[in-house]
Write a protein that holds these residues in place. Structure first.
Motif, mmCIF file in Angstrom:
data_model
loop_
_atom_site.group_PDB
_atom_site.id
_atom_site.type_symbol
_atom_site.label_atom_id
_atom_site.label_comp_id
_atom_site.label_asym_id
_atom_site.label_seq_id
_atom_site.Cartn_x
_atom_site.Cartn_y
_atom_site.Cartn_z
ATOM 1 N N GLU A 143 -48.174 75.556 -41.316
ATOM 2 C CA GLU A 143 -47.902 76.065 -42.663
ATOM 3 C C GLU A 143 -47.404 77.505 -42.590
ATOM 4 O O GLU A 143 -46.439 77.869 -43.263
ATOM 5 C CB GLU A 143 -49.160 75.994 -43.527
ATOM 6 C CG GLU A 143 -49.643 74.587 -43.786
ATOM 7 C CD GLU A 143 -51.059 74.556 -44.341
ATOM 8 O OE1 GLU A 143 -51.530 75.564 -44.891
ATOM 9 O OE2 GLU A 143 -51.689 73.498 -44.203
ATOM 10 N N LYS A 144 -48.070 78.310 -41.772
ATOM 11 C CA LYS A 144 -47.686 79.713 -41.639
ATOM 12 C C LYS A 144 -46.306 79.838 -41.006
ATOM 13 O O LYS A 144 -45.471 80.627 -41.460
ATOM 14 C CB LYS A 144 -48.721 80.461 -40.802
ATOM 15 C CG LYS A 144 -48.435 81.919 -40.682
ATOM 16 C CD LYS A 144 -49.572 82.669 -40.041
ATOM 17 C CE LYS A 144 -49.243 84.140 -40.038
ATOM 18 N NZ LYS A 144 -50.386 84.979 -40.147
ATOM 19 N N LEU A 145 -46.034 79.039 -39.972
ATOM 20 C CA LEU A 145 -44.727 79.081 -39.325
ATOM 21 C C LEU A 145 -43.614 78.662 -40.283
ATOM 22 O O LEU A 145 -42.545 79.283 -40.317
ATOM 23 C CB LEU A 145 -44.724 78.193 -38.082
ATOM 24 C CG LEU A 145 -45.621 78.655 -36.937
ATOM 25 C CD1 LEU A 145 -45.698 77.583 -35.870
ATOM 26 C CD2 LEU A 145 -45.134 79.970 -36.369
ATOM 27 N N ARG A 146 -43.864 77.616 -41.073
ATOM 28 C CA ARG A 146 -42.855 77.168 -42.050
ATOM 29 C C ARG A 146 -42.605 78.238 -43.113
ATOM 30 O O ARG A 146 -41.468 78.490 -43.500
ATOM 31 C CB ARG A 146 -43.309 75.875 -42.711
ATOM 32 C CG ARG A 146 -43.177 74.685 -41.806
ATOM 33 C CD ARG A 146 -43.559 73.393 -42.528
ATOM 34 N NE ARG A 146 -43.573 72.294 -41.598
ATOM 35 C CZ ARG A 146 -44.644 71.559 -41.313
ATOM 36 N NH1 ARG A 146 -45.795 71.795 -41.905
ATOM 37 N NH2 ARG A 146 -44.569 70.580 -40.438
ATOM 38 N N ALA A 147 -43.671 78.860 -43.592
ATOM 39 C CA ALA A 147 -43.535 79.905 -44.613
ATOM 40 C C ALA A 147 -42.753 81.095 -44.054
ATOM 41 O O ALA A 147 -41.875 81.634 -44.734
ATOM 42 C CB ALA A 147 -44.906 80.345 -45.113
ATOM 43 N N ASN A 148 -43.069 81.501 -42.827
ATOM 44 C CA ASN A 148 -42.342 82.613 -42.209
ATOM 45 C C ASN A 148 -40.870 82.260 -42.038
ATOM 46 O O ASN A 148 -39.998 83.085 -42.317
ATOM 47 C CB ASN A 148 -42.950 82.968 -40.853
ATOM 48 C CG ASN A 148 -44.269 83.685 -40.971
ATOM 49 O OD1 ASN A 148 -44.645 84.164 -42.031
ATOM 50 N ND2 ASN A 148 -44.996 83.749 -39.866
ATOM 51 N N GLU B 80 -34.306 86.054 -46.392
ATOM 52 C CA GLU B 80 -33.931 87.438 -46.119
ATOM 53 C C GLU B 80 -32.547 87.506 -45.462
ATOM 54 O O GLU B 80 -31.724 88.347 -45.823
ATOM 55 C CB GLU B 80 -34.976 88.117 -45.234
ATOM 56 C CG GLU B 80 -36.290 88.385 -45.943
ATOM 57 C CD GLU B 80 -37.386 88.861 -44.996
ATOM 58 O OE1 GLU B 80 -37.157 88.977 -43.774
ATOM 59 O OE2 GLU B 80 -38.503 89.104 -45.493
ATOM 60 N N ASP B 81 -32.296 86.614 -44.503
ATOM 61 C CA ASP B 81 -30.993 86.575 -43.846
ATOM 62 C C ASP B 81 -29.889 86.244 -44.837
ATOM 63 O O ASP B 81 -28.811 86.835 -44.817
ATOM 64 C CB ASP B 81 -30.976 85.548 -42.713
ATOM 65 C CG ASP B 81 -31.755 86.011 -41.487
ATOM 66 O OD1 ASP B 81 -32.119 87.210 -41.421
ATOM 67 O OD2 ASP B 81 -32.010 85.159 -40.612
ATOM 68 N N ALA B 82 -30.134 85.282 -45.719
ATOM 69 C CA ALA B 82 -29.139 84.893 -46.719
ATOM 70 C C ALA B 82 -28.837 86.063 -47.644
ATOM 71 O O ALA B 82 -27.679 86.297 -48.015
ATOM 72 C CB ALA B 82 -29.641 83.695 -47.518
#
Length: 62
Positions: free
Chosen positions: A44-49, A56-58
């Motif tokens: 969950e944390k990895l997906r959220a990050n 942010e990149d977009a």
């Protein structure tokens, strides 16, 4: 000061198991996490990050 890796928790990406200490090859591990519960919610944390970084990149590339 680095914490003792044997007292930290890791999420094994291959098996889906939470492990304490460095039991699996590094390629299979996500972590370290301070608690077993944090490691259990690693995906969950990895997906959220990942979603946050993509947004942010977009925004930066506008």
């Amino acid at each position: 000061m680095a914490e003792d890796s044997e007292h930290q928790f890791w999420y094994n990406m291959r098996t889906g198991e939470v492990e304490q200490g460095l039991k699996s090859p590094s390629i299979d591990r996500a972590g370290p996490f301070a608690t077993r519960d944090e490691a259990a919610h690693a995906l969950e944390k990895l997906r959220a990050n990942s979603a946050r970084w993509a947004a942010e990149d977009a925004e930066e590339n506008r």
